[in-house]
Structures are given as structure tokens and as C-alpha cells.
Motif scaffolding. Structure first.
Motif, PDB file in Angstrom:
ATOM      1  N   LEU A  83       3.108   4.347  -8.077  1.00  0.00           N
ATOM      2  CA  LEU A  83       1.740   3.871  -7.818  1.00  0.00           C
ATOM      3  C   LEU A  83       1.755   2.730  -6.817  1.00  0.00           C
ATOM      4  O   LEU A  83       0.968   2.695  -5.867  1.00  0.00           O
ATOM      5  CB  LEU A  83       1.095   3.401  -9.112  1.00  0.00           C
ATOM      6  N   ALA A 127      -4.135  -0.842 -13.968  1.00  0.00           N
ATOM      7  CA  ALA A 127      -3.655   0.192 -14.889  1.00  0.00           C
ATOM      8  C   ALA A 127      -2.140   0.230 -14.882  1.00  0.00           C
ATOM      9  O   ALA A 127      -1.491   0.318 -15.932  1.00  0.00           O
ATOM     10  CB  ALA A 127      -4.229   1.539 -14.478  1.00  0.00           C
ATOM     11  N   LEU A 169     -12.953   1.500  -1.904  1.00  0.00           N
ATOM     12  CA  LEU A 169     -11.556   1.917  -1.919  1.00  0.00           C
ATOM     13  C   LEU A 169     -10.682   0.819  -2.523  1.00  0.00           C
ATOM     14  O   LEU A 169      -9.826   1.080  -3.377  1.00  0.00           O
ATOM     15  CB  LEU A 169     -11.101   2.223  -0.482  1.00  0.00           C
ATOM     16  N   LEU A 204       0.162  -0.286 -18.171  1.00  0.00           N
ATOM     17  CA  LEU A 204       1.078   0.736 -18.656  1.00  0.00           C
ATOM     18  C   LEU A 204       2.510   0.473 -18.248  1.00  0.00           C
ATOM     19  O   LEU A 204       3.392   1.276 -18.516  1.00  0.00           O
ATOM     20  CB  LEU A 204       0.662   2.109 -18.104  1.00  0.00           C
ATOM     21  N   ILE A 219       2.233   3.982  -3.509  1.00  0.00           N
ATOM     22  CA  ILE A 219       0.990   4.582  -3.012  1.00  0.00           C
ATOM     23  C   ILE A 219       0.018   3.489  -2.577  1.00  0.00           C
ATOM     24  O   ILE A 219      -0.577   3.538  -1.498  1.00  0.00           O
ATOM     25  CB  ILE A 219       0.350   5.455  -4.110  1.00  0.00           C
ATOM     26  N   SER A 237      -1.450   2.820   1.027  1.00  0.00           N
ATOM     27  CA  SER A 237      -2.873   2.934   1.346  1.00  0.00           C
ATOM     28  C   SER A 237      -3.412   1.626   1.915  1.00  0.00           C
ATOM     29  O   SER A 237      -4.226   1.616   2.840  1.00  0.00           O
ATOM     30  CB  SER A 237      -3.680   3.361   0.124  1.00  0.00           C
ATOM     31  N   LEU A 287      -6.329   0.776 -10.173  1.00  0.00           N
ATOM     32  CA  LEU A 287      -5.042   1.441 -10.353  1.00  0.00           C
ATOM     33  C   LEU A 287      -3.931   0.430 -10.547  1.00  0.00           C
ATOM     34  O   LEU A 287      -3.044   0.612 -11.392  1.00  0.00           O
ATOM     35  CB  LEU A 287      -4.737   2.325  -9.139  1.00  0.00           C
ATOM     36  N   VAL A 335     -11.029   0.729  -6.283  1.00  0.00           N
ATOM     37  CA  VAL A 335     -10.262   1.789  -6.954  1.00  0.00           C
ATOM     38  C   VAL A 335      -8.782   1.426  -6.978  1.00  0.00           C
ATOM     39  O   VAL A 335      -8.102   1.541  -7.998  1.00  0.00           O
ATOM     40  CB  VAL A 335     -10.497   3.139  -6.248  1.00  0.00           C
ATOM     41  N   ILE A 336      -8.310   0.951  -5.825  1.00  0.00           N
ATOM     42  CA  ILE A 336      -6.891   0.595  -5.746  1.00  0.00           C
ATOM     43  C   ILE A 336      -6.577  -0.513  -6.743  1.00  0.00           C
ATOM     44  O   ILE A 336      -5.547  -0.505  -7.434  1.00  0.00           O
ATOM     45  CB  ILE A 336      -6.539   0.161  -4.314  1.00  0.00           C
TER      46      ILE A 336
END
Lengths: 102, 649, 173
Positions: free
Chosen positions: B635, B620, B610, B624, B638, B642, B617, B613-614
Motif C-alpha cells: 500500500l 487503514a 484523491l 492493520l 502504491i 500515486s 488508505l 482517499v489516499i
């Protein structure tokens, strides 16, 4: 004609679904299936590139075949590990297997 | 200069150094035979030195060198040998005194638990001094200079079981170190300004104007501070009297030839540079004159025979410095040469008394004249020589210095010197009268006898030299003055002119000396104790002032020693509270943070996945970020959410 | 075509969700097979019938059967409560997965792929063979990868045997 992006978005969503399952399911075998889903989504993306991009010369399809081979190997080894763990600890629940903390 | 001759000259310092290694490594095997090794080596070195002197007399100065350190662009340093008239006389004196003292030590140190080690260091001491004397440049000189300091430390602290000896050794080391540091800075200034460390080349560079004015004076004063430390001049004289804690032959060696002479020798060696700064010369002269007077007054009231002689050394070294400072180069060095003999003799005589009765206090002695005739007569000779009574050795050089001060119109220094002559005669004969005349005051004094032959022979030889060593510098045939002369350049700068021998001045200084002896007799001869007693009562504050060494040691204690201690305490406290606290605090902070972060490591594989993945992100979002500020904010929200939930789990 | 695409996409994604959310493990396996079939259908649409064949043979056939065997060996009676099949971190997991899906979809959708049209890839088996062996106009690197793949398969076979083999002392338990 279906645009390339449609295939890609389907692949991305399938990948996200696989990720979700891999993150939240307790059963190691189900986690495995989710990983297979993620691999498949990648295959789908690669093959759509192979079909759509003119400069790719179909390389994506070749990679897809290699991924299928590797995934098959991974399934064989992974399920063997699941079996071994199950024999040792009488469970396949990932959250009960936290040897890494000790 | 043939290779064989070079080898012979190199052997002069190398032989004692070799003896050091042999004795230090195989001391246990050699044991009591160490004295024979030492005497043999020193005798050989003495013979070689005489040969070197002969070579210098016939062929002129000896000089050769090899390259030692090559710094490429930064220049280079060489190791070499430079034996001119000055160094030739010096090495003969050093090796001769060292030989005498090695002979004498054989008996004096009998039964010592570190017998071979004592001789090993004694030889290293001699070797270092010889290396210093023949050094042609500052770097080599500094190396041996430090070695001399190290050896003095080892020898003064030879009986390190005694706390006083330990403290004295440390005091000697630390006080001379102050001077050494100044010397090093001076050397660096010279090197920086002239690009060389060779004495001759620095002198030439100074003449050519590469270094001059205030910088030259500053560098010279720094070099002189080094000499002040080694030669125990005011204000760094405090270590020498304490150094009496070492074995007496060591004191003799330190005072006569090796250690304290190094300072005077350094000034003599760099004389060509010193004469180019009149200010530095004046400083040398006045420090010397003041030290001579001050140390003489301190010696007046001491009861410890070795300390009386020690202060006399400080005083005599002051004379030498003064002589160099006023431009009486030959006289100053002549005094160093004569002083070596009679001062070594005085110490050996004191050593004989101590050997006989293990006490330093002259008021424990008395009546030793009958019990120890050889010691008595040699001491009287040395005392007369020290007091500068015609025609003993001390007379010739001391008279030259006093006359020099008068003729060069330094009347203040002349007065100081004359007073010092009087005081010198008084204190040394006070010691002799109290110790040797009258009735024995203790049982030990009654049982004292002359020491064995191996100790008396060096004393007799030195006594002969104390009488005769000055005769090579008499006005009738001034061999010494014609041999050891300042360089033509220095003579030119100083405008040295020939002065006829002044019989009036000579008579005056002898009369002053005799007056001092007479006063000592009047106060301390047998049956006249009441005179000294009444004088003591009348001048009690003065006595206390002198006995406390002008309170200079107390002043240093109150300022530097206390200051250093306070600084040490402050540093310790800072270390304990500040640094230690910071380090411990940092450790605690890390430990605390780790304890807080520990729950993050759940051990669950999926938990780790997890976070991966976080993190992807988050990366990313960063990539961006420009185009997607809104989405990135979403994000981040989020992700934070999380993580918060994840952590709570 | 569009109808076929929508049907296949729905089949693939819903079956994928089924894998994740079904309470029974065997159902998950069957949903997985369905999802694989959907992907195979996509392969046909993408002019790669050979790959679709592989997909059906290997995934729908072999892998599914293998997974079912594993389930058979490892299943013990367990409560089928929805909460029990999920990790404790299911909410942050859902958020992260959603973020990932949105991010990937967004990136892939806004990317300018240039002049694209379907039907560029190799269609015939011969072409695939040439591609995999790096023959003809295809890049050489595939020949190496092909051999590496073969080695990996061999090692995996051996490793699986070694790992899952019962040791003698375990037999005595």
C-alpha cells in the motif's frame, strides 16, 4: 445459500468503482452518477446486514431508506449547482473549475 | 498612643508626599507659588517631628503597624512606624534641613523652567527619606530606599539638557543600584533564615541562633554594601562628586540629610544585628576609615568648590561608618547629626557664590570676603566646624570618634582619623582662603554680591546651629549621649565602658586641625601663591594621582564600563547574527518549504478527493499494520507512487 | 440462487464500470440505471421487496431522469476521445481506487460475522412503517431520523430552486 461476504464484496467493489469514477472523470454530471453508485453500494451493504445479522432487527433497511431520501436531496441540489456553474462558466468539466486555487 | 497622635506622626512623611502629588499634577497652575506650598509643608512636618521627638523623650519609643501583605503560609509583611530615639533625632534633622533648603531654593531656582517639578521631587525626596527613617522592617525600608535613589536620579539630572548632568544622574543611579542589589540579597537572606524582616525580630532570631556564623556575616556585609552605595563609601564613592552637576541646594539636601545619610542610618538602625558579627563590624570600621582618608586626599587638589565639599562629605561619612564599626555608636550618629548642619551650610554658601558669579572654580574667585561678608563668615563657621575646632559643633562629635578609636585600641584607625583631621582642615581652608581672600581674579568675582534675604536667612540659622548643635553633647552635660544610646543588648556585646573625657586627645585633635589651617594659610594666603606653586612642581605626580581621584574612576572605566560595553556589543552582535539570523532563517525555511508544497494545492476538487482517499488508505494501513506488514508495504508503495505522480501533475 | 447472484453481480459491476468508462455521457446515465436495477435485484434476494420497489421508483426512475435532464441542459459538442473524458490524475486515481476496493473487500471478508443467516429483516410494508417510525420493538431514534430526512428533503427542494433560478440580470445577458 449465498454467504453474507459475497454481498459485502460486491458492495465493496461497487464502491471502489464509484470512487474511481469520482476521482478521474472530468464531467461533473458523470462524477455525480459515480457518487450515486457509491451510495448504492452502501445501501446494498446495509440491507445485506439487515437481512443476515440476527441482532440488527432490520435497522439497516431503515437506514437504507433514509439514505435514499438524503441521496435524492443531494441529487436535486447537486444538479442545480451543476446547472448554475454551467450557466456561469459554460462548462461542466471539473478540472477547468479551479476557483479554489485563486 | 492615641489615634490623633498616630495621625500626626503619619503626617510627617505623608505631607511632603502629598505635596509631591499636588505639585507634580498642578505644577503648571501653581508655578512660582510652588515654593510656598513646599515651605509650608516642610515647616508643618518639622513641627510635627519636634512633637514626635518630644513624645519619644517623655514616653519612650513610638511603634505601631498595620498588616500589609499576607502570604498565608509564607508569612506576612507589615507597614508601620517605629520611632525610637535614633529615628526621632533623624526626622527632626531631615525635616529641618529640608525646610532650610526649600526656603533657600525658592530664590536659587528662580526662573527655572521646571520650577514646580523641582519642588515636587524635592518633597518626594524628603518624604522618601522620612519613610525610610521610620521604617520598622527591611521591606518598608527597601521601598523607601529605592524611592530615595529615584529622587536623587531625578534631581541630579534636573538640568538634563546638560550632557554632564545626564551622565552624572545615570552614574549615581547605576552605582547606587549595585549597592541596592546587594542590600536586597541581604534582606532575602535574612528573611529566608529568620522568616521575618523586622529589625527587632531579626536581631532576636540571631541571638537565638537562627542565623549566625558565616551566613550572618555574609548577609550583614551585603546590607553594608547597600549602605556603601548610598553613603558613597569606597569602592562605590565615585558617583557622589559627579552628582555635583545637580542644582546646589539638591547637593546640600543629598549630602546633609536625605540620601547619603541613609547608608549610615541603615547601619545604625540594624546595629543590634551588626554587633553580633565582629567580622562585619571590622569591615565597616576599616572601609569607613579608609574612605575618610582617601576622600580627604582627593579633596586636597580640587579646584571646583562643590567637589571639594563633596569629597569632604565622603570623608565625613567615612568617619561615621568608622565610628559605628568600632562600636562608638553614639559618636557616629552624633557626627551625622552635627554634620547635617555644617555640611548643608557649606553647600548653601557654595550655592550663594555660584548664584552670584556662575562659576565653580575657586581660582576664578578671590576677594569675595569684602563683596559677600555674610557668605564669608558663615562659610568660615562651617569650615571651622568641619575642621573640628573647639568649641564648634563638629569638634564634639569628631573628637568623640577620634577618642573612641584610641580608647578601643584601633591605633591604625586612630592614625588615619588624625591624618584625616589634618587634611580636612587644610582643604576646606584652602578653598576658603583662595575664594575669599586677596584680590578678585575675574570680573564676575568683582561684581559678586550677597544673595537675597530668603537665601541668607537659612544660612545664618544653619551657621548658628553649626556653632551650637554640638553643645548638647559636651562632657559637661552629655544630653545627646544619654538620649541616643545603643540598645542594652548591643552595649553588652560591645562591652562599652565609660571613658572620662580625655583633654589630651581633644587638645591633640584641635592642634592637628589648627596645624592644617595654618598650612593652608601658609600656602594659599594672599601673596603666597609661589609656595603653592613650588609645592605643586615638587609633587606633580602626587598631584596628578590625587587629581585623577587615585585613578579609581579610570580603573572602573577600563574594567566595568568597558566590560559592560564589550558585553553589550557582543550581545548585540549575537542578537543580530545569531538570533536574528535564526529567526530569518526559520522564516526563509518555512517560506521555501511552502513554495515547494504550493503545487500540491492544485485547486482541483478531485485532486483533493484523491488525497483524502489516499490518506484513508494510509490510516487503514497503519491500523492493520500488525497483521498486514506485507500488504502495508504494498500500500505504501502504491501511495508513494500515486503521490509522486500526483505531484508531478 | 447462486446463478441469480452471479448474474446480478455481473450486471451491477459491469454497468458500474460502464458508467465510469463510457465515452458518451448519455450512455453513462443509462449504464447507471442498469446498475441501479442490479442493486434492486439484490434487494429482492435480500428479502426486501419494498426497498427494491423504492429503488426502482426513485433511482431508476426519478434520479436517472433528473440526470438525463441535467445532461440535456449542459452538454455541448465535445470530442469523444477516451483521453479527454478522464482527469489527468487517472493513473493514481485507479491505483487509489484499486487499493480501496482491495482493502474494503479484504476487511469485510476476513471479519467474523458470527452466526448469520438470511431472512432476519422486515419483509412486509407494515414492518417497514413500524421500523421507520420507531414504533413497537424498533428503536425510537428512527422517528427522529425520519423527521430529519423530511426536513432535509424540504430544504433541498427549496435550495435547488434557489440555486438553479435564473436571476433577472442574467436574463438580460
Amino acid at each position: 445459500m449465498i454467504p453474507l461476504e459475497a454481498y459485502l464484496v460486491v458492495g465493496a467493489l461497487l464502491f471502489a468503482i464509484g470512487t474511481y469514477g469520482a476521482l478521474v472523470r472530468r464531467n461533473a454530471v458523470v462524477v455525480f452518477m459515480c457518487v450515486e453508485l457509491m451510495l448504492n453500494s452502501v445501501n446494498l451493504t446495509l440491507v445485506s446486514f439487515a437481512d443476515y445479522l440476527p441482532g440488527a432487527m432490520g435497522a439497516g433497511a431503515g437506514y437504507a431508506i433514509l439514505i435514499i431520501a438524503v441521496a435524492a436531496a443531494e441529487v436535486a441540489v447537486g444538479l442545480a449547482i451543476v446547472l448554475a456553474v454551467f450557466r456561469a462558466r459554460r462548462t461542466v468539466n471539473v478540472d477547468e473549475i479551479n476557483l479554489m486555487k485563486r | 498612643m492615641s489615634a490623633g497622635q498616630q495621625l500626626l506622626i503619619l503626617a510627617i512623611p505623608v505631607l511632603p508626599a502629598l505635596a509631591f502629588f499636588v505639585l507634580a499634577l498642578f505644577g503648571r497652575l501653581i508655578g512660582e507659588n510652588a515654593q510656598y506650598v513646599a515651605v509650608f509643608v516642610n515647616a508643618t512636618a518639622f513641627i510635627f517631628s519636634c512633637f514626635a521627638l518630644f513624645l519619644v523623650i517623655t514616653d519612650g519609643p513610638i511603634s505601631f503597624s498595620v498588616s500589609w501583605i499576607d502570604l498565608g503560609e509564607g508569612g506576612s509583611f507589615s507597614m508601620g512606624v517605629l520611632i525610637d530615639e535614633l529615628a526621632a533625632v533623624m526626622i527632626v534633622v531631615v525635616t529641618f534641613v529640608s525646610l532650610m533648603i526649600n526656603l533657600y531654593s525658592g530664590a536659587f531656582m528662580e526662573g527655572d523652567s521646571r520650577y514646580a517639578w523641582y519642588f515636587a521631587v524635592l518633597n518626594l525626596f524628603t518624604a522618601s527619606m522620612l519613610g525610610l527613617v521610620i521604617a520598622p522592617n527591611f521591606i518598608q525600608l527597601y521601598v523607601f530606599w529605592e524611592l530615595v535613589g529615584l529622587c536623587s536620579y531625578l534631581l541630579i539630572g534636573h538640568w538634563f539638557e546638560k550632557p554632564a548632568a545626564r551622565d552624572a544622574a545615570q552614574k549615581a543611579f547605576i552605582v547606587t543600584r549595585i549597592g541596592d542589589a546587594a542590600l536586597l540579597v541581604g534582606i532575602l537572606i535574612f528573611w529566608r533564615a529568620t522568616g521575618t524582616t523586622s529589625f527587632a525580630e531579626i536581631s532576636q532570631a540571631a541571638q537565638a541562633g537562627f542565623i549566625g556564623g558565616l551566613l550572618l556575616t555574609a548577609a550583614l556585609v551585603l546590607v553594608f554594601i547597600g549602605a556603601v552605595g548610598k553613603s558613597a563609601q569606597f569602592p562605590l564613592h565615585v558617583w557622589l562628586p559627579d552628582a555635583m552637576e545637580g542644582p546646589t541646594p539638591v547637593s546640600a539636601l543629598i549630602h546633609a540629610a536625605t540620601m547619603v545619610a541613609a547608608g549610615v542610618y541603615l547601619v545604625a538602625r540594624t546595629y543590634d544585628i551588626f554587633v553580633q558579627s565582629p567580622a562585619a563590624m571590622l569591615i565597616v570600621a576599616y572601609i569607613g576609615g579608609f574612605t575618610a582618608l582617601m576622600a580627604a586626599t582627593m579633596a586636597l587638589v580640587k579646584k571646583d568648590i562643590k567637589r571639594i565639599i563633596a569629597y569632604s562629605t565622603v570623608s565625613q561619612l567615612g568617619y561615621m561608618m568608622m565610628a559605628l564599626g568600632i562600636g562608638a555608636y553614639t559618636a557616629g550618629f552624633f557626627h551625622l547629626y552635627n554634620h547635617a548642619f555644617f555640611k548643608a551650610l557649606l553647600f548653601l554658601g557654595a550655592g550663594s557664590i555660584i548664584y552670584a558669579m556662575t562659576s565653580y572654580n575657586i581660582f576664578d574667585m578671590g576677594g569675595l570676603k569684602r563683596r559677600m561678608p555674610i557668605t564669608f563668615w558663615t562659610m568660615v563657621i562651617a569650615g571651622l566646624s568641619l575642621a573640628g575646632i573647639f568649641p564648634l559643633a563638629g569638634f564634639w562629635s569628631k573628637d568623640l570618634i577620634v577618642a573612641g578609636a584610641f580608647e578601643k585600641h584601633y591605633y591604625i584607625l586612630f592614625g588615619m582619623a588624625l591624618v584625616t583631621v589634618f587634611l580636612t582642615a587644610f582643604y576646606i581652608f584652602r578653598a576658603i582662603f583662595v575664594a575669599f581672600l586677596g584680590e578678585p581674579r575675574t570680573e564676575a568675582a568683582r561684581a559678586a554680591v550677597d544673595p537675597p534675604g530668603v537665601m541668607t536667612v537659612p544660612m545664618v540659622i544653619l551657621a548658628a546651629l553649626s556653632i551650637g548643635s554640638g553643645w548638647i553633647g559636651t562632657p559637661v552635660a552629655d544630653l545627646f549621649g544619654g538620649f541616643v544610646t545603643p540598645s542594652e543588648f548591643a552595649a553588652g556585646v560591645l562591652a562599652i565602658e565609660e571613658h572620662a573625657f580625655s583633654y589630651a586627645l581633644a587638645a591633640l585633635s584641635v592642634a592637628v586641625g589648627l596645624a592644617g589651617i595654618a598650612l593652608a594659610y601658609a600656602m594659599y594666603a594672599p601673596g603666597r601663591e609661589h609656595v603653592a606653586e613650588s609645592a605643586y612642581r615638587r609633587f606633580r605626580p602626587v598631584h596628578a594621582f590625587l587629581d585623577r581621584r587615585w585613578y579609581i574612576d579610570d580603573l572602573y572605566n577600563a574594567t566595568f564600563v568597558r566590560g559592560a560595553m564589550a558585553l553589550g556589543v557582543a550581545v548585540r552582535e549575537f542578537d543580530r547574527r545569531g538570533l536574528d539570523g535564526a529567526v530569518t532563517g526559520l522564516g526563509r525555511a518555512v517560506s521555501w518549504t511552502g513554495e515547494r508544497l504550493r503545487p500540491l494545492q492544485t485547486g482541483g476538487v478531485q485532486n483533493y478527493a484523491l488525497f483524502i482517499v489516499i490518506s484513508v488508505l494510509a490510516l487503514a494501513a497503519v491500523v492493520l499494520g500488525d497483521a498486514l506488514i506485507l500488504a502495508a508495504g504494498l500500500l505504501v508503495l502504491i501511495i508513494l507512487g500515486s503521490i509522486a505522480v500526483g505531484v508531478r501533475l | 440462487m447462486t446463478v441469480a447472484f452471479v448474474v446480478l453481480a455481473a450486471l451491477t459491476l459491469l454497468a458500474g464500470l460502464g458508467v465510469v468508462l463510457s465515452r458518451h455521457v448519455v450512455h453513462s446515465a443509462l449504464f447507471m440505471a442498469a446498475s441501479f436495477l442490479g442493486v434492486a435485484g439484490f434487494f429482492v434476494m435480500l428479502n426486501a421487496p419494498v426497498l427494491a420497489g423504492f429503488q426502482v421508483l426513485i433511482y431508476v426512475g426519478a434520479v436517472t431522469v433528473l440526470v438525463l435532464f441535467a445532461i440535456m441542459f449542459t452538454q455541448r459538442p465535445q470530442a469523444r476521445s477516451f483521453r479527454l473524458i478522464l482527469q489527468r490524475q487517472h493513473v493514481p486515481g485507479l491505483l487509489a481506487a484499486l487499493g480501496l476496493g482491495v482493502f474494503l473487500a479484504y476487511v469485510l471478508a476476513i471479519q467474523d460475522w458470527g452466526e448469520v443467516s438470511p431472512g432476519q429483516g422486515p419483509r412486509a410494508v407494515e414492518d417497514f412503517g413500524a421500523l421507520l417510525l420507531g414504533a413497537g420493538e424498533y428503536p425510537d431514534v428512527f422517528a427522529l431520523l425520519f423527521q430529519l430526512g423530511a426536513v432535509i428533503l424540504l430544504i433541498a427542494t427549496i435550495a435547488a430552486i434557489v440555486i438553479s433560478r435564473r436571476r433577472r440580470e442574467e436574463d438580460e445577458l
